[in-house]
Design a protein around this motif. Structure first.
Motif, PDB file in Angstrom:
ATOM      1  N   PHE A  38      10.152   7.798   3.768  1.00 34.92           N
ATOM      2  CA  PHE A  38       9.189   6.944   3.099  1.00 34.92           C
ATOM      3  C   PHE A  38       7.829   7.642   3.083  1.00 34.92           C
ATOM      4  O   PHE A  38       7.464   8.332   4.041  1.00 34.92           O
ATOM      5  CB  PHE A  38       9.047   5.603   3.826  1.00 34.92           C
ATOM      6  N   ASP A  39       7.071   7.410   2.002  1.00 32.91           N
ATOM      7  CA  ASP A  39       5.764   8.052   1.926  1.00 32.91           C
ATOM      8  C   ASP A  39       4.635   7.053   1.654  1.00 32.91           C
ATOM      9  O   ASP A  39       3.569   7.412   1.183  1.00 32.91           O
ATOM     10  CB  ASP A  39       5.756   9.146   0.849  1.00 32.91           C
ATOM     11  N   ASP A  40       4.855   5.800   1.983  1.00 34.52           N
ATOM     12  CA  ASP A  40       3.849   4.771   1.759  1.00 34.52           C
ATOM     13  C   ASP A  40       2.636   5.014   2.661  1.00 34.52           C
ATOM     14  O   ASP A  40       2.782   5.130   3.881  1.00 34.52           O
ATOM     15  CB  ASP A  40       4.424   3.395   2.071  1.00 34.52           C
ATOM     16  N   VAL A  85       6.026   1.757   9.410  1.00 31.15           N
ATOM     17  CA  VAL A  85       6.915   0.668   9.040  1.00 31.15           C
ATOM     18  C   VAL A  85       6.126  -0.534   8.515  1.00 31.15           C
ATOM     19  O   VAL A  85       6.592  -1.249   7.617  1.00 31.15           O
ATOM     20  CB  VAL A  85       7.852   0.304  10.216  1.00 31.15           C
ATOM     21  N   GLU A  86       4.917  -0.770   8.999  1.00 33.46           N
ATOM     22  CA  GLU A  86       4.115  -1.867   8.457  1.00 33.46           C
ATOM     23  C   GLU A  86       3.758  -1.629   6.995  1.00 33.46           C
ATOM     24  O   GLU A  86       3.756  -2.566   6.187  1.00 33.46           O
ATOM     25  CB  GLU A  86       2.836  -2.056   9.275  1.00 33.46           C
ATOM     26  N   ALA A  87       3.450  -0.391   6.645  1.00 32.97           N
ATOM     27  CA  ALA A  87       3.089  -0.073   5.266  1.00 32.97           C
ATOM     28  C   ALA A  87       4.258  -0.255   4.314  1.00 32.97           C
ATOM     29  O   ALA A  87       4.064  -0.427   3.110  1.00 32.97           O
ATOM     30  CB  ALA A  87       2.572   1.364   5.186  1.00 32.97           C
ATOM     31  N   ILE A  88       5.470  -0.218   4.848  1.00 34.24           N
ATOM     32  CA  ILE A  88       6.671  -0.348   4.027  1.00 34.24           C
ATOM     33  C   ILE A  88       7.182  -1.783   4.012  1.00 34.24           C
ATOM     34  O   ILE A  88       7.495  -2.341   2.951  1.00 34.24           O
ATOM     35  CB  ILE A  88       7.791   0.563   4.574  1.00 34.24           C
ATOM     36  N   ALA A  89       7.259  -2.404   5.193  1.00 28.46           N
ATOM     37  CA  ALA A  89       8.125  -3.566   5.354  1.00 28.46           C
ATOM     38  C   ALA A  89       7.416  -4.876   5.670  1.00 28.46           C
ATOM     39  O   ALA A  89       8.092  -5.902   5.819  1.00 28.46           O
ATOM     40  CB  ALA A  89       9.143  -3.273   6.460  1.00 28.46           C
ATOM     41  N   SER A  90       6.096  -4.894   5.783  1.00 26.88           N
ATOM     42  CA  SER A  90       5.423  -6.176   5.930  1.00 26.88           C
ATOM     43  C   SER A  90       5.608  -6.990   4.648  1.00 26.88           C
ATOM     44  O   SER A  90       5.963  -6.454   3.593  1.00 26.88           O
ATOM     45  CB  SER A  90       3.933  -5.975   6.206  1.00 26.88           C
ATOM     46  N   GLY A  91       5.357  -8.286   4.731  1.00 27.49           N
ATOM     47  CA  GLY A  91       5.511  -9.124   3.554  1.00 27.49           C
ATOM     48  C   GLY A  91       4.678  -8.658   2.368  1.00 27.49           C
ATOM     49  O   GLY A  91       5.220  -8.420   1.274  1.00 27.49           O
ATOM     50  N   PRO A  92       3.353  -8.498   2.546  1.00 27.24           N
ATOM     51  CA  PRO A  92       2.534  -8.071   1.401  1.00 27.24           C
ATOM     52  C   PRO A  92       2.915  -6.698   0.870  1.00 27.24           C
ATOM     53  O   PRO A  92       2.892  -6.464  -0.348  1.00 27.24           O
ATOM     54  CB  PRO A  92       1.112  -8.067   1.978  1.00 27.24           C
ATOM     55  N   ASN A  93       3.290  -5.775   1.756  1.00 23.65           N
ATOM     56  CA  ASN A  93       3.623  -4.429   1.284  1.00 23.65           C
ATOM     57  C   ASN A  93       4.993  -4.367   0.624  1.00 23.65           C
ATOM     58  O   ASN A  93       5.211  -3.561  -0.298  1.00 23.65           O
ATOM     59  CB  ASN A  93       3.511  -3.431   2.436  1.00 23.65           C
ATOM     60  N   THR A  94       5.914  -5.200   1.063  1.00 25.15           N
ATOM     61  CA  THR A  94       7.198  -5.277   0.367  1.00 25.15           C
ATOM     62  C   THR A  94       6.991  -5.839  -1.041  1.00 25.15           C
ATOM     63  O   THR A  94       7.561  -5.328  -2.023  1.00 25.15           O
ATOM     64  CB  THR A  94       8.192  -6.150   1.150  1.00 25.15           C
ATOM     65  N   ALA A  95       6.160  -6.878  -1.142  1.00 26.17           N
ATOM     66  CA  ALA A  95       5.857  -7.449  -2.458  1.00 26.17           C
ATOM     67  C   ALA A  95       5.132  -6.432  -3.338  1.00 26.17           C
ATOM     68  O   ALA A  95       5.403  -6.335  -4.549  1.00 26.17           O
ATOM     69  CB  ALA A  95       5.026  -8.720  -2.298  1.00 26.17           C
ATOM     70  N   ILE A 119      16.145  -7.707  -4.468  1.00 25.08           N
ATOM     71  CA  ILE A 119      17.234  -7.281  -3.573  1.00 25.08           C
ATOM     72  C   ILE A 119      16.966  -5.876  -3.056  1.00 25.08           C
ATOM     73  O   ILE A 119      17.121  -5.595  -1.852  1.00 25.08           O
ATOM     74  CB  ILE A 119      18.583  -7.363  -4.322  1.00 25.08           C
ATOM     75  N   ALA A 120      16.534  -4.986  -3.923  1.00 26.38           N
ATOM     76  CA  ALA A 120      16.233  -3.614  -3.495  1.00 26.38           C
ATOM     77  C   ALA A 120      15.054  -3.586  -2.527  1.00 26.38           C
ATOM     78  O   ALA A 120      15.041  -2.799  -1.572  1.00 26.38           O
ATOM     79  CB  ALA A 120      15.930  -2.749  -4.720  1.00 26.38           C
ATOM     80  N   ALA A 121      14.064  -4.440  -2.754  1.00 32.18           N
ATOM     81  CA  ALA A 121      12.891  -4.465  -1.888  1.00 32.18           C
ATOM     82  C   ALA A 121      13.251  -4.918  -0.475  1.00 32.18           C
ATOM     83  O   ALA A 121      12.784  -4.346   0.514  1.00 32.18           O
ATOM     84  CB  ALA A 121      11.824  -5.381  -2.487  1.00 32.18           C
TER      85      ALA A 121
END
Length: 310
Positions: free
Chosen positions: A174-176, A186-196, A224-226
């Motif tokens: 991941f390169d977020d 992982v926060e930059a990728i998978a938190s609620g706002p960042n997933t959205a 689904i992908a997110a």
């Protein structure tokens, strides 16, 4: 005292909550109050929000002799020894003396400050999904991602108080960019706002994590992908943490952890890829055993379960 109460305070990027919690880990009915926080607030406005929530809870106390301590869980990073907080999503507070603010608001009552993720671990260990385990990580997956560790039955917070801050572990593939300066946290990728945010970049038209959950239930391919992407990142981070400290159980709470039960399947699938390391794949990942009271119960555990707090 069997009737002793702790005043619990939970500070996050969108709200601060306060409540009285008894020695059994139950939030006292009618004592829970909330004030908004947020990146747009000034330092004085944040302080006023904290005071207002605390004072509202104190109005329900009755006998002041029952109050034995204040427990504070704060988004990190923190400086535990000095009682300072610098929540990443509250830029007006850098090295802010939150412990002193609480003690000034509740004079004569000692306060204990720890990172919110550690408080979640304490809550799960005390009355939640990690009861009976000695090596535990509690996680919050919400506006941000936090975590905390209990090893050999005792909390581990490190020299600054930030041990277990799994939200800022970088994961491969991941390169977020992250607000902390890292790449692929992982926060930059998978938190609620960042997933959205990632889903919107793929063409999804919703706004919030709640919207994403609705789209997921409706079979939207981007949603689904997110969710799969976020679960994979969380699972990789948990696998790495387990390789490092040999965890038995990870309990995950927070609003975005409820986006879909499938999120946990994706987390577990990412861990299962470490097939040659049974000590990693043994880790059990479960939803929080607590209601939305979990962060407050964990803050109260700093007082009621002080013997486990290192």
């Amino acid at each position: 005292m069997s009737d002793a109460l702790a005043l619990a305070v939970d500070l996050g990027g969108t709200k601060v909550e306060s409540a009285l919690v008894d020695a059994e880990g139950t939030v006292v009915s009618g004592s829970r109050f909330r004030e908004p926080t947020g990146p747009e607030l000034s330092s004085d406005e944040l302080a006023s929000a904290v005071r207002s929530a605390i004072l509202a809870s104190l109005t329900t106390l009755g006998d002041p002799g029952r109050l034995i301590g204040v427990g504070i869980g704060s988004a990190g990073p923190i400086t535990e020894s000095l009682g300072l907080v610098s929540p990443l999503n509250l830029p007006a507070w850098r090295d802010y003396p939150l412990k002193a603010l609480a003690e000034e608001t509740v004079p004569g009552v000692p306060a204990t400050l720890r990172m919110d993720g550690l408080c979640i671990a304490l809550a799960e260990h005390w009355v939640g999904a990690a009861q009976g385990y000695a090596n535990v990580m509690g996680m919050i997956v919400s506006t941000g991602i936090g975590g905390g560790l209990i090893l050999h039955g005792n909390t581990v917070s490190g020299p600054t108080g930030n041990a277990g801050h799994i939200g800022h572990v970088e994961v491969a593939g991941f390169d977020d960019p992250c607000k902390c300066g890292g790449i692929g946290c992982v926060e930059a990728i998978a938190s609620g706002p960042n997933t959205a945010r990632w889903a919107r970049a793929q063409g999804w038209t919703g706004e919030t994590g709640e919207d994403l959950a609705t789209s997921y239930r409706n079979g939207d391919e981007i949603a689904i992908a997110a969710v799969e992407r976020s679960g994979r990142a969380i699972g990789q981070a948990i696998a790495s943490a387990t390789a490092l400290v040999d965890l038995e159980v990870v309990a995950i709470g927070g609003g975005f952890s409820q986006v879909s039960p499938d999120l946990f399947d994706h987390i577990r699938a990412a861990i299962a890829r470490r097939a040659e390391f049974g000590f990693v794949t043994k880790v059990t990942v479960v939803p929080s055993g607590l209601s939305s009271d979990g962060p407050l119960v964990g803050a109260a555990a700093l007082v009621h379960r002080a013997e486990t707090v290192s």
